[in-house]
Design a protein around this motif. Structure first.
Motif, PDB file in Angstrom:
ATOM      1  N   THR A 165       2.002   4.157  11.816  1.00 49.64           N
ATOM      2  CA  THR A 165       2.764   3.355  11.287  1.00 49.64           C
ATOM      3  C   THR A 165       2.095   2.253  10.816  1.00 49.64           C
ATOM      4  O   THR A 165       2.533   1.705   9.455  1.00 49.64           O
ATOM      5  CB  THR A 165       3.857   2.686  12.124  1.00 49.64           C
ATOM      6  OG1 THR A 165       4.372   3.789  13.139  1.00 49.64           O
ATOM      7  CG2 THR A 165       5.118   1.941  11.766  1.00 49.64           C
ATOM      8  N   LEU A 166       1.068   1.592  11.350  1.00 56.23           N
ATOM      9  CA  LEU A 166       0.398   0.447  10.676  1.00 56.23           C
ATOM     10  C   LEU A 166      -0.381   0.987   9.489  1.00 56.23           C
ATOM     11  O   LEU A 166      -0.455   0.188   8.609  1.00 56.23           O
ATOM     12  CB  LEU A 166      -0.879  -0.032  11.745  1.00 56.23           C
ATOM     13  CG  LEU A 166       0.030  -0.723  12.988  1.00 56.23           C
ATOM     14  CD1 LEU A 166      -1.093  -0.971  13.853  1.00 56.23           C
ATOM     15  CD2 LEU A 166       0.453  -2.112  12.412  1.00 56.23           C
ATOM     16  N   ILE A 167      -0.697   2.022   9.377  1.00 55.67           N
ATOM     17  CA  ILE A 167      -1.680   2.563   7.941  1.00 55.67           C
ATOM     18  C   ILE A 167      -0.407   2.629   6.927  1.00 55.67           C
ATOM     19  O   ILE A 167      -0.688   2.133   5.972  1.00 55.67           O
ATOM     20  CB  ILE A 167      -1.985   3.889   8.156  1.00 55.67           C
ATOM     21  CG1 ILE A 167      -3.363   3.751   9.148  1.00 55.67           C
ATOM     22  CG2 ILE A 167      -2.609   4.470   7.006  1.00 55.67           C
ATOM     23  CD1 ILE A 167      -4.111   5.108   9.363  1.00 55.67           C
ATOM     24  N   THR A 168       0.900   3.288   7.377  1.00 53.55           N
ATOM     25  CA  THR A 168       1.677   3.334   6.208  1.00 53.55           C
ATOM     26  C   THR A 168       2.054   2.093   5.657  1.00 53.55           C
ATOM     27  O   THR A 168       2.301   1.837   4.638  1.00 53.55           O
ATOM     28  CB  THR A 168       2.979   4.138   7.110  1.00 53.55           C
ATOM     29  OG1 THR A 168       2.430   5.264   7.826  1.00 53.55           O
ATOM     30  CG2 THR A 168       3.954   4.671   6.102  1.00 53.55           C
ATOM     31  N   LEU A 169       2.631   1.102   6.629  1.00 52.18           N
ATOM     32  CA  LEU A 169       2.806  -0.279   6.224  1.00 52.18           C
ATOM     33  C   LEU A 169       2.043  -0.711   5.459  1.00 52.18           C
ATOM     34  O   LEU A 169       2.195  -1.225   4.387  1.00 52.18           O
ATOM     35  CB  LEU A 169       3.270  -0.989   7.464  1.00 52.18           C
ATOM     36  CG  LEU A 169       4.610  -0.621   7.876  1.00 52.18           C
ATOM     37  CD1 LEU A 169       4.769  -1.732   9.410  1.00 52.18           C
ATOM     38  CD2 LEU A 169       5.720  -0.959   7.031  1.00 52.18           C
ATOM     39  N   THR A 170       0.635  -0.802   5.849  1.00 49.66           N
ATOM     40  CA  THR A 170      -0.502  -1.356   4.989  1.00 49.66           C
ATOM     41  C   THR A 170      -0.659  -0.890   3.517  1.00 49.66           C
ATOM     42  O   THR A 170      -0.578  -1.560   2.795  1.00 49.66           O
ATOM     43  CB  THR A 170      -1.663  -1.392   5.796  1.00 49.66           C
ATOM     44  OG1 THR A 170      -1.427  -1.884   7.146  1.00 49.66           O
ATOM     45  CG2 THR A 170      -2.514  -2.167   5.151  1.00 49.66           C
ATOM     46  N   VAL A 171      -0.568   0.496   3.659  1.00 52.58           N
ATOM     47  CA  VAL A 171      -0.962   1.269   2.406  1.00 52.58           C
ATOM     48  C   VAL A 171       0.247   0.913   1.437  1.00 52.58           C
ATOM     49  O   VAL A 171       0.103   0.659   0.429  1.00 52.58           O
ATOM     50  CB  VAL A 171      -1.323   2.688   2.757  1.00 52.58           C
ATOM     51  CG1 VAL A 171      -1.438   3.392   1.273  1.00 52.58           C
ATOM     52  CG2 VAL A 171      -2.551   2.710   3.426  1.00 52.58           C
ATOM     53  N   LEU A 172       1.486   1.009   1.997  1.00 53.06           N
ATOM     54  CA  LEU A 172       2.439   0.827   1.102  1.00 53.06           C
ATOM     55  C   LEU A 172       2.689  -0.584   0.446  1.00 53.06           C
ATOM     56  O   LEU A 172       2.977  -0.966  -0.742  1.00 53.06           O
ATOM     57  CB  LEU A 172       3.884   0.974   2.029  1.00 53.06           C
ATOM     58  CG  LEU A 172       5.173   0.785   1.501  1.00 53.06           C
ATOM     59  CD1 LEU A 172       5.376   1.961   0.224  1.00 53.06           C
ATOM     60  CD2 LEU A 172       6.315   0.863   2.161  1.00 53.06           C
ATOM     61  N   ALA A 173       2.290  -1.607   1.662  1.00 53.64           N
ATOM     62  CA  ALA A 173       2.192  -3.138   0.938  1.00 53.64           C
ATOM     63  C   ALA A 173       1.514  -3.136  -0.038  1.00 53.64           C
ATOM     64  O   ALA A 173       1.650  -4.034  -1.267  1.00 53.64           O
ATOM     65  CB  ALA A 173       1.974  -3.959   2.338  1.00 53.64           C
ATOM     66  N   ILE A 174       0.100  -2.721   0.044  1.00 58.80           N
ATOM     67  CA  ILE A 174      -0.948  -2.926  -0.975  1.00 58.80           C
ATOM     68  C   ILE A 174      -0.545  -2.174  -2.338  1.00 58.80           C
ATOM     69  O   ILE A 174      -0.834  -2.744  -3.193  1.00 58.80           O
ATOM     70  CB  ILE A 174      -2.503  -2.143  -0.417  1.00 58.80           C
ATOM     71  CG1 ILE A 174      -2.903  -3.077   0.767  1.00 58.80           C
ATOM     72  CG2 ILE A 174      -3.476  -2.556  -1.316  1.00 58.80           C
ATOM     73  CD1 ILE A 174      -4.115  -2.570   1.377  1.00 58.80           C
ATOM     74  N   ASN A 175       0.196  -1.047  -2.017  1.00 54.35           N
ATOM     75  CA  ASN A 175       0.587  -0.513  -3.190  1.00 54.35           C
ATOM     76  C   ASN A 175       1.625  -1.165  -3.998  1.00 54.35           C
ATOM     77  O   ASN A 175       1.534  -1.223  -5.260  1.00 54.35           O
ATOM     78  CB  ASN A 175       1.059   1.092  -2.852  1.00 54.35           C
ATOM     79  CG  ASN A 175       0.128   2.061  -3.200  1.00 54.35           C
ATOM     80  OD1 ASN A 175      -0.712   2.249  -4.012  1.00 54.35           O
ATOM     81  ND2 ASN A 175      -0.162   3.183  -2.166  1.00 54.35           N
ATOM     82  N   LEU A 176       2.477  -1.515  -3.473  1.00 52.87           N
ATOM     83  CA  LEU A 176       3.659  -2.314  -3.882  1.00 52.87           C
ATOM     84  C   LEU A 176       2.716  -3.851  -4.564  1.00 52.87           C
ATOM     85  O   LEU A 176       3.313  -4.201  -5.645  1.00 52.87           O
ATOM     86  CB  LEU A 176       4.662  -2.884  -2.850  1.00 52.87           C
ATOM     87  CG  LEU A 176       5.539  -1.833  -2.354  1.00 52.87           C
ATOM     88  CD1 LEU A 176       6.555  -2.404  -1.179  1.00 52.87           C
ATOM     89  CD2 LEU A 176       6.352  -1.454  -3.643  1.00 52.87           C
ATOM     90  N   ALA A 177       1.991  -4.454  -3.970  1.00 54.79           N
ATOM     91  CA  ALA A 177       1.347  -5.548  -4.516  1.00 54.79           C
ATOM     92  C   ALA A 177       0.641  -5.089  -5.657  1.00 54.79           C
ATOM     93  O   ALA A 177       0.622  -5.825  -6.515  1.00 54.79           O
ATOM     94  CB  ALA A 177       0.464  -6.145  -3.421  1.00 54.79           C
ATOM     95  N   GLY A 178      -0.014  -4.021  -5.574  1.00 49.80           N
ATOM     96  CA  GLY A 178      -0.542  -3.591  -6.860  1.00 49.80           C
ATOM     97  C   GLY A 178       0.119  -3.276  -8.086  1.00 49.80           C
ATOM     98  O   GLY A 178      -0.040  -3.718  -9.382  1.00 49.80           O
ATOM     99  N   ASP A 179       1.574  -2.680  -7.358  1.00 49.08           N
ATOM    100  CA  ASP A 179       2.419  -2.424  -8.643  1.00 49.08           C
ATOM    101  C   ASP A 179       2.663  -3.718  -9.139  1.00 49.08           C
ATOM    102  O   ASP A 179       3.167  -3.886 -10.648  1.00 49.08           O
ATOM    103  CB  ASP A 179       3.767  -1.703  -8.098  1.00 49.08           C
ATOM    104  CG  ASP A 179       3.807  -0.170  -8.423  1.00 49.08           C
ATOM    105  OD1 ASP A 179       3.287   0.345  -9.270  1.00 49.08           O
ATOM    106  OD2 ASP A 179       4.503   0.471  -7.611  1.00 49.08           O
ATOM    107  N   GLY A 180       3.277  -4.656  -8.323  1.00 50.41           N
ATOM    108  CA  GLY A 180       3.614  -5.983  -8.739  1.00 50.41           C
ATOM    109  C   GLY A 180       2.626  -6.552  -9.777  1.00 50.41           C
ATOM    110  O   GLY A 180       2.856  -7.225 -10.738  1.00 50.41           O
TER     111      GLY A 180
END
Lengths: 521, 314
Positions: free
Chosen positions: B288-303
């Motif tokens: 779960t931690l990996i998923t959340l972190t990777v998702l967050a970094i991806n979203l930040a990258g998108d942003g």
């Protein structure tokens, strides 16, 4: 539309049902008079399917010492004598009794009469002599048969083995590899060809071997021990651990080998399955190189390290399917095991005291190498030992290695560093176990110690069990005072089987012997 | 599951719309492109959440070992496979224990430092390497460009995980090897983007002007071309961090990761592999931690990408 469809469906169902009934009715209906045939015609063929973890490289048991390969032919090619299933005593096989001469230079064996090979050859002293000569000539057994001299045929059912020197472990060598081979057939085919179509005296004879898939055997009706319990035995190769358990759960196979500790509970919790375990032969230790200029060279430090590691904790990793070593290399049941020795029960406080006394109150630094993905829970064991040592102040740098690299370093490099963890497997004979640490052996990583080497040599030459026991106890006492490393655990071998399988006797030597196995179905 | 994405799209559209409305007054000539972009970035609450998760991860990574509820490396086999007290209500391990009886909560926090260390260091290495290679290829052209472009093609044609497994199997698993391998295999992505941009930028008038004033090639690349590509690199970096974090997890799962007692979320998942049916929490929590972190970094990258995109501003 729907109504018509339903009629059609009922018609099909009826047809299927009557057809099904008809086929089951016919065999009994056709032969109403022949009562013998009726009973055997209804009983379906009894087949035992084994899910095996490895495809055998050879089916010739005398050319290798790999139990996983020899298991496949263990119910086909019998032995003169056997190890008892659990322990180091020797039980009769095709040799009914035996005796050493007084000087220990001759072993006379009396053979069973009325035994024939699957191809019709007769088992007699000539066959026994031929078989023993194959054993003597086989490279993997050389280190245990080098004292074997001429083999004499006294009469049709008596054979004598001469020894160059008195040899205490001769029976253990026979218990491990005295495979009985058909002389004419074996001589005609040669060792290589024989491996493709093995012939022996066992209850199941060879049918076919499809590489990487299965090996099939069928009942040998003229077996000396009476008619076999199964009509066929099929060894299916299922290398993937999880797939093997799955095959057992759905009933594709009846028995599986090499159950991993992580899957033991799956089998335990399934009411149609049974888990059978037996102490294995792989002795796990954290060895140290006491030749190095390093704190581990001090026996007091090594004793401290033994107190620091909780054997019960390591056993718990295996859900109890292991047993701790009692401060010595030998296990209970093996000649030379001494229950009076200090078993280094978990005592981190004492470990710290001993370290302080040895001059290392703040501990020291050492590397710990261990193989990963080779043995069940190897990485976990390595991490656990490291954590226990850290807890008493020893700073451990862990070096997990792929097994090939671990093995290469062990064989090719001068030293493995101060400490490494792995398991060594030998037959459960005290000589075969302790001679790993003889002079010049690659496992001998302590300064040459004449007391130790003399005891190993002495134990080898004694044929009297009581004297042998005294010798090995003396050796165990030395290795308790000056430990070879950290005495850890011996994991159990685990087998899973359907509850219908009865009388399966697991063996410490890891050979799966199905000669006595039956089924309730 | 998918509403955050839709809301995010909506937010993005609104941000764009708002930006277009306020453009005549807000876009003062003195305000730099970077500042405007960052302002656009922080206008989206999705970006705020992503940033929050990343910051929490960083805080976990810098938490001293001594502050954790239990010692993350001390084993206690008697207490192995304890279920999380968070759900069962019993025991003193909030997120349960693993196969050696270690506290999952402490280990998850402890693992963050290695997980971040590996991916961030690898990204730094690949960014520097890739940017240098791409810049020189795009700026100098000629034979250097031919060679580097072919190298990029070769590198991109090679599956990263396969290459890393091969290299790690030979060199042996360790923290340093892991960082080096991941850093060295990922340079091509940067090089390709940077080379493309440099190729077009070197024809610009301001580069000609710089050259006319006698600026050295190094100065032109660093002071005139690089700043214009920086925003693409930053965006690429975020995606790369997320991707390398996943690669690291995959390699650690296979047992090629950092050596114990160091651990990463990936190796925690690998450690629970055989016990997934009996003790799901060993793998599920770091997963779960990996998923959340990777998702967050991806979203930040998108942003970041949207914020820096010049077309988004107008």
């Amino acid at each position: 539309m729907f109504a018509r469809f339903r009629v059609l469906l009922v018609a099909i169902l009826a047809l299927v049902l009557t057809a099904g009934c008809a086929s089951t009715v016919t065999p009994t209906g056709v032969q109403p008079g022949d009562t013998e045939n009726t009973s055997s015609g209804v009983v379906e063929e009894k087949v035992l399917v084994i899910g095996h973890h490895v495809d055998p490289v050879t089916l010739n048991p005398v050319t290798n010492t790999t139990a996983a390969f020899q298991s496949v032919t263990a119910s086909t090619i019998e032995q003169l004598v056997y190890f008892e299933p659990e322990g180091s005593d020797i039980l009769p096989g095709l040799a009914e009794s035996w005796a050493f001469s007084d000087d220990g230079l001759q072993l006379t064996m009396n053979l069973k009469e009325g035994v024939i090979f699957h191809n019709g050859e007769e088992f007699n002293a000539e066959a026994a002599k031929f078989s023993l000569e194959q054993l003597k000539a086989s490279p993997p057994y050389e280190r245990w048969t080098q004292e074997f001299g001429d083999i004499e045929v006294v009469d049709d059912y008596t054979v004598v083995i001469n020894f160059a020197e008195p040899t205490g472990f001769a029976l253990s060598a026979l218990g491990r590899g005295s495979y009985v081979l058909p002389p004419a057939y074996y001589a005609e085919l040669g060792a290589e060809e024989f491996s493709l179509a093995p012939v022996g005296t066992g209850p199941y004879q060879f049918v076919e071997w499809v590489k990487d898939d299965h090996v099939t055997f069928e009942a040998f009706e003229d077996y000396w021990g009476g008619p076999p319990a199964f009509d066929r035995i099929v060894w299916r190769v299922i290398p993937e651990d999880a797939a093997r358990v799955a095959a057992l759960q759905v009933g594709e196979v009846d028995l599986i080998t090499n159950v991993t500790p992580g899957q033991a509970n799956t089998i335990r919790n399934d009411e149609n399955l049974r888990l059978v375990s037996i102490p294995g032969v792989r002795v796990f230790m954290t060895y140290v190189d006491s030749r190095l200029d390093h704190p581990v060279a001090d026996p007091m430090v090594r004793r401290a390290m033994n107190y620091a590691v909780d054997k019960d904790g390591l056993v718990a990793l295996f859900d109890g399917e292991a047993r701790g070593l009692d401060g010595q290399y030998l296990l209970p049941g093996i000649i030379g095991y001494d229950e009076t020795l200090d078993n280094f029960a978990y005592n981190p406080e004492k470990a710290k005291e001993l370290l302080a006394e040895a001059g290392y109150p703040d501990g020291f630094t050492m590397t710990l190498k261990y193989p990963i993905d080779r043995y069940p829970l190897d990485k976990e064991m390595g991490e656990t030992v490291a954590a226990y040592l850290e807890a008493v102040g020893i700073d451990v740098e862990q070096v997990p290695l792929e097994y090939g690299e671990f093995r290469r370093q062990h064989v090719e490099e001068e030293t493995m560093g101060p400490a490494w963890m792995w398991g060594l497997a030998t037959p459960s004979d005290p000589h075969m176990m302790v001679s790993l640490f003889g002079p010049g052996s690659i496992y001998t990583r302590f300064p040459d110690d004449q007391r130790v080497f003399d005891l190993i040599d002495q134990g080898m030459r004694e044929t009297d069990t009581a004297t042998r026991e005294g010798t090995y106890k003396e050796l165990m006492a030395i290795w308790n005072e000056e430990p070879l490393g950290i005495y850890m655990i011996v994991p159990n071998d685990l087998y899973g089987m359907s509850i219908a399988i009865e009388n399966f006797v697991p063996r410490t030597d890891q050979v799966v012997d199905l000669r006595t196995t039956t089924t309730s179905e | 599951m998918c509403w955050p994405i839709r809301v995010y799209e909506l937010t993005k559209t609104m941000a764009t719309y708002r930006a277009s409305l306020s453009l005549p007054t807000a876009a003062e000539p003195t305000q730099s492109h970077t500042r405007r972009s960052l302002r656009a970035f922080f206008r989206s609450w999705v970006n705020w959440i992503a940033l929050l998760i990343i910051v929490i991860g960083f805080l976990m990574a810098i938490t001293p070992k001594e502050w954790l509820p239990h010692d993350p490396t001390a084993v206690n086999p008697a207490l192995r496979l304890q279920p999380p007290s968070l759900f069962s209500g019993e025991g003193d391990f909030l997120l349960g224990t693993d196969t050696l009886g270690r506290d999952i909560l402490s280990r998850s926090i402890y693992a963050a430092r290695w997980t971040y260390l590996v991916s961030v260091s690898a990204v730094v290495i690949s960014t520097v390497l890739g940017t240098m290679a791409g810049l020189s290829a795009g700026y100098f052209r000629g034979w250097l460009d031919t060679i580097i472009a072919r190298l990029i093609d070769m590198q991109l044609a090679f599956p990263i995980v396969l290459l890393s497994i091969a290299v790690l199997a030979v060199s042996g698993p360790s923290l340093l090897n892991m960082i080096l391998v991941l850093g060295l295999v990922d340079w091509a992505r940067y090089a390709r983007v940077v080379r493309g941009s440099a190729l077009s930028l070197r024809e610009e008038d301001f580069v000609d002007a710089a050259r006319a004033t006698g600026a050295t090639s190094w100065r032109i690349m660093m002071r005139h071309i690089l700043p214009n590509i920086l925003s693409s690199i930053v965006v690429l970096t975020t995606f790369s961090t997320a991707r390398l974090m996943l690669t690291e997890s995959a390699l650690s799962f296979l047992g090629l990761g950092v050596t114990p007692p160091a651990t990463t979320w990936g190796s925690m998942i690998g450690g629970g592999r055989d016990y997934i049916l009996q003790a799901w929490w060993i793998s599920a929590i770091p997963g779960t931690l990996i998923t959340l972190t990777v998702l967050a970094i991806n979203l930040a990258g998108d942003g970041l990408r949207d914020a820096f995109d010049p077309r988004g501003e107008r």
